[in-house]
Motif scaffolding. Sequence first.
Motif, PDB file in Angstrom:
ATOM      1  N   MET A 109       0.646  -0.937   0.349  1.00 16.65           N
ATOM      2  CA  MET A 109       0.178  -0.203  -0.013  1.00 16.65           C
ATOM      3  C   MET A 109       0.721   1.733   0.227  1.00 16.65           C
ATOM      4  SD  MET A 109      -3.225   0.530   2.335  1.00 16.65           S
ATOM      5  CE  MET A 109      -4.335   2.315   2.140  1.00 16.65           C
ATOM      6  N   LEU A 110       2.411   1.691   0.511  1.00 17.43           N
ATOM      7  CA  LEU A 110       3.038   2.196   0.231  1.00 17.43           C
ATOM      8  C   LEU A 110       3.079   2.686  -1.268  1.00 17.43           C
ATOM      9  CD1 LEU A 110       5.281   1.408   2.962  1.00 17.43           C
ATOM     10  CD2 LEU A 110       3.748   2.729   3.362  1.00 17.43           C
ATOM     11  N   GLY A 111       3.262   2.060  -2.023  1.00 17.41           N
ATOM     12  CA  GLY A 111       3.513   2.488  -3.726  1.00 17.41           C
ATOM     13  C   GLY A 111       2.364   3.623  -3.512  1.00 17.41           C
ATOM     14  N   MET A 112       0.935   3.572  -3.490  1.00 17.69           N
ATOM     15  CA  MET A 112      -0.016   4.217  -3.698  1.00 17.69           C
ATOM     16  C   MET A 112       0.071   5.702  -3.518  1.00 17.69           C
ATOM     17  SD  MET A 112      -3.519   2.321  -3.397  1.00 17.69           S
ATOM     18  CE  MET A 112      -3.469   0.410  -1.935  1.00 17.69           C
ATOM     19  N   GLY A 113       0.633   5.792  -2.946  1.00 14.69           N
ATOM     20  CA  GLY A 113       0.410   7.399  -2.592  1.00 14.69           C
ATOM     21  C   GLY A 113      -0.533   7.643  -1.889  1.00 14.69           C
ATOM     22  N   ILE A 114      -0.327   9.057  -1.592  1.00 13.80           N
ATOM     23  CA  ILE A 114      -1.487   9.642  -0.006  1.00 13.80           C
ATOM     24  C   ILE A 114      -2.221   9.930  -0.500  1.00 13.80           C
ATOM     25  CG2 ILE A 114      -0.779  12.270  -0.418  1.00 13.80           C
ATOM     26  CD1 ILE A 114      -1.886  10.441   2.729  1.00 13.80           C
ATOM     27  N   LEU A 115      -3.044  10.269  -2.210  1.00 13.28           N
ATOM     28  CA  LEU A 115      -4.190   9.774  -2.179  1.00 13.28           C
ATOM     29  C   LEU A 115      -5.189   9.049  -2.339  1.00 13.28           C
ATOM     30  CD1 LEU A 115      -6.300  11.466  -4.046  1.00 13.28           C
ATOM     31  CD2 LEU A 115      -5.570  11.300  -5.606  1.00 13.28           C
ATOM     32  N   GLY A 116      -4.467   7.326  -2.698  1.00 13.38           N
ATOM     33  CA  GLY A 116      -4.703   6.200  -3.190  1.00 13.38           C
ATOM     34  C   GLY A 116      -5.410   5.274  -1.425  1.00 13.38           C
ATOM     35  N   TRP A 117      -4.427   6.562  -0.278  1.00 13.30           N
ATOM     36  CA  TRP A 117      -4.454   5.900   1.271  1.00 13.30           C
ATOM     37  C   TRP A 117      -6.060   6.361   1.157  1.00 13.30           C
ATOM     38  CZ3 TRP A 117      -1.131   4.581   5.602  1.00 13.30           C
ATOM     39  CH2 TRP A 117      -0.308   3.915   5.001  1.00 13.30           C
ATOM     40  N   ILE A 118      -5.892   7.688   1.244  1.00  7.39           N
ATOM     41  CA  ILE A 118      -7.089   8.268   1.404  1.00  7.39           C
ATOM     42  C   ILE A 118      -8.739   7.857   0.806  1.00  7.39           C
ATOM     43  CG2 ILE A 118      -8.594  10.402   1.320  1.00  7.39           C
ATOM     44  CD1 ILE A 118      -5.879  11.601   1.567  1.00  7.39           C
ATOM     45  N   ILE A 119      -8.612   7.481  -0.509  1.00  6.52           N
ATOM     46  CA  ILE A 119      -9.384   7.062  -1.408  1.00  6.52           C
ATOM     47  C   ILE A 119      -9.735   5.395  -1.164  1.00  6.52           C
ATOM     48  CG2 ILE A 119     -10.511   5.946  -3.518  1.00  6.52           C
ATOM     49  CD1 ILE A 119      -8.919   8.344  -4.757  1.00  6.52           C
ATOM     50  N   ILE A 120      -8.985   4.230  -0.966  1.00  5.13           N
ATOM     51  CA  ILE A 120      -8.740   3.195  -0.335  1.00  5.13           C
ATOM     52  C   ILE A 120      -9.626   2.882   0.774  1.00  5.13           C
ATOM     53  CG2 ILE A 120      -7.718   0.817   0.109  1.00  5.13           C
ATOM     54  CD1 ILE A 120      -6.578   0.914  -1.901  1.00  5.13           C
ATOM     55  N   GLY A 121      -8.344   4.324   1.900  1.00  2.00           N
ATOM     56  CA  GLY A 121      -9.368   4.165   3.071  1.00  2.00           C
ATOM     57  C   GLY A 121     -10.311   4.434   3.549  1.00  2.00           C
ATOM     58  N   GLY A 122     -10.839   5.053   2.933  1.00  2.00           N
ATOM     59  CA  GLY A 122     -12.028   5.876   2.910  1.00  2.00           C
ATOM     60  C   GLY A 122     -13.308   4.934   2.939  1.00  2.00           C
ATOM     61  N   LEU A 123     -13.062   4.524   1.752  1.00  2.00           N
ATOM     62  CA  LEU A 123     -14.287   2.830   1.040  1.00  2.00           C
ATOM     63  C   LEU A 123     -13.879   2.092   1.915  1.00  2.00           C
ATOM     64  CD1 LEU A 123     -13.746   2.684  -2.655  1.00  2.00           C
ATOM     65  CD2 LEU A 123     -15.804   3.635  -1.699  1.00  2.00           C
ATOM     66  N   ALA A 124     -12.884   1.499   2.551  1.00  6.87           N
ATOM     67  CA  ALA A 124     -12.979   0.565   3.714  1.00  6.87           C
ATOM     68  C   ALA A 124     -13.628   1.385   5.385  1.00  6.87           C
ATOM     69  CB  ALA A 124     -11.615  -0.030   3.990  1.00  6.87           C
ATOM     70  N   GLY A 125     -13.369   1.798   5.547  1.00  6.66           N
ATOM     71  CA  GLY A 125     -13.935   3.221   6.050  1.00  6.66           C
ATOM     72  C   GLY A 125     -15.877   2.948   6.068  1.00  6.66           C
ATOM     73  N   TRP A 126     -15.942   3.204   5.408  1.00  4.97           N
ATOM     74  CA  TRP A 126     -17.865   3.460   5.481  1.00  4.97           C
ATOM     75  C   TRP A 126     -18.227   2.463   5.072  1.00  4.97           C
ATOM     76  CZ3 TRP A 126     -20.481   2.527   0.740  1.00  4.97           C
ATOM     77  CH2 TRP A 126     -21.824   2.601   0.507  1.00  4.97           C
ATOM     78  N   ILE A 127     -17.179   1.394   4.422  1.00  2.00           N
ATOM     79  CA  ILE A 127     -18.143  -0.084   4.239  1.00  2.00           C
ATOM     80  C   ILE A 127     -18.327  -0.681   5.856  1.00  2.00           C
ATOM     81  CG2 ILE A 127     -17.441  -2.470   3.505  1.00  2.00           C
ATOM     82  CD1 ILE A 127     -17.144  -1.366   1.064  1.00  2.00           C
ATOM     83  N   ALA A 128     -16.909  -0.371   7.115  1.00  2.00           N
ATOM     84  CA  ALA A 128     -16.408  -1.463   7.378  1.00  2.00           C
ATOM     85  C   ALA A 128     -17.752  -0.725   9.103  1.00  2.00           C
ATOM     86  CB  ALA A 128     -15.111  -1.055   8.333  1.00  2.00           C
ATOM     87  N   SER A 129     -17.985   0.801   8.157  1.00  2.00           N
ATOM     88  CA  SER A 129     -18.531   1.046   9.255  1.00  2.00           C
ATOM     89  C   SER A 129     -20.372   0.805   9.313  1.00  2.00           C
ATOM     90  CB  SER A 129     -19.194   2.898   9.484  1.00  2.00           C
ATOM     91  OG  SER A 129     -19.321   3.424   7.933  1.00  2.00           O
ATOM     92  N   LYS A 130     -20.411   0.246   7.919  1.00  2.53           N
ATOM     93  CA  LYS A 130     -21.905   0.002   7.470  1.00  2.53           C
ATOM     94  C   LYS A 130     -21.599  -1.827   8.307  1.00  2.53           C
ATOM     95  CE  LYS A 130     -24.119   3.245   4.254  1.00  2.53           C
ATOM     96  NZ  LYS A 130     -24.576   3.946   5.339  1.00  2.53           N
ATOM     97  N   ILE A 131     -20.957  -2.313   8.187  1.00  6.32           N
ATOM     98  CA  ILE A 131     -21.208  -3.500   9.044  1.00  6.32           C
ATOM     99  C   ILE A 131     -21.280  -3.597  10.571  1.00  6.32           C
ATOM    100  CG2 ILE A 131     -19.212  -5.827   9.815  1.00  6.32           C
ATOM    101  CD1 ILE A 131     -18.059  -5.095   6.086  1.00  6.32           C
ATOM    102  N   LYS A 132     -20.458  -2.318  11.263  1.00  9.88           N
ATOM    103  CA  LYS A 132     -20.531  -2.641  12.221  1.00  9.88           C
ATOM    104  C   LYS A 132     -21.487  -1.308  13.033  1.00  9.88           C
ATOM    105  CE  LYS A 132     -18.145  -4.182  14.704  1.00  9.88           C
ATOM    106  NZ  LYS A 132     -18.506  -5.482  15.844  1.00  9.88           N
ATOM    107  N   GLY A 133     -22.332  -0.977  12.168  1.00 11.34           N
ATOM    108  CA  GLY A 133     -23.516   0.187  12.746  1.00 11.34           C
ATOM    109  C   GLY A 133     -23.178   0.880  13.383  1.00 11.34           C
ATOM    110  N   THR A 134     -22.188   1.716  12.776  1.00 14.39           N
ATOM    111  CA  THR A 134     -21.732   2.874  13.688  1.00 14.39           C
ATOM    112  C   THR A 134     -21.167   3.894  12.367  1.00 14.39           C
ATOM    113  OG1 THR A 134     -19.689   2.624  13.003  1.00 14.39           O
ATOM    114  CG2 THR A 134     -20.480   1.819  15.468  1.00 14.39           C
ATOM    115  N   ASP A 135     -22.423   3.511  11.197  1.00 12.10           N
ATOM    116  CA  ASP A 135     -22.272   5.195  10.374  1.00 12.10           C
ATOM    117  C   ASP A 135     -23.105   6.054  11.009  1.00 12.10           C
ATOM    118  OD1 ASP A 135     -21.756   6.226   7.709  1.00 12.10           O
ATOM    119  OD2 ASP A 135     -23.560   5.214   7.218  1.00 12.10           O
TER     120      ASP A 135
END
Length: 85
Positions: free
Chosen positions: A1-27
């Motif tokens: 994941m280090l090779g993606m750059g900061i924009l890749g971290w933000i995009i993938i992190g945002g999607l993963a965080g959003w889906i995780a919050s949907k899974i855990k019911g904290t959205d």
Amino acid sequence: MLGMGILGWIIIGGLAGWIASKIKGTDAQQGILLNVIVGVVGGLLGGFLLGLFGVDVVGGGLIFSFLTCLLGAVILLTIVNAVRK
């Protein structure tokens, strides 16, 4: 994941965080910024945990990076929910 750059971290992190919050019911409690933070920190946590088990997280590719972030974000939200209660 280090090779993606900061924009890749933000995009993938945002999607993963959003889906995780949907899974855990904290959205409803989280906004976009907190979803990104949870996803990025979850990616670091997931990468660390998978690395402990001998999984090559660097050469996994985009989908594997997303799944690593998702796994870490779900674990992170589980820990946060347990501490809050």
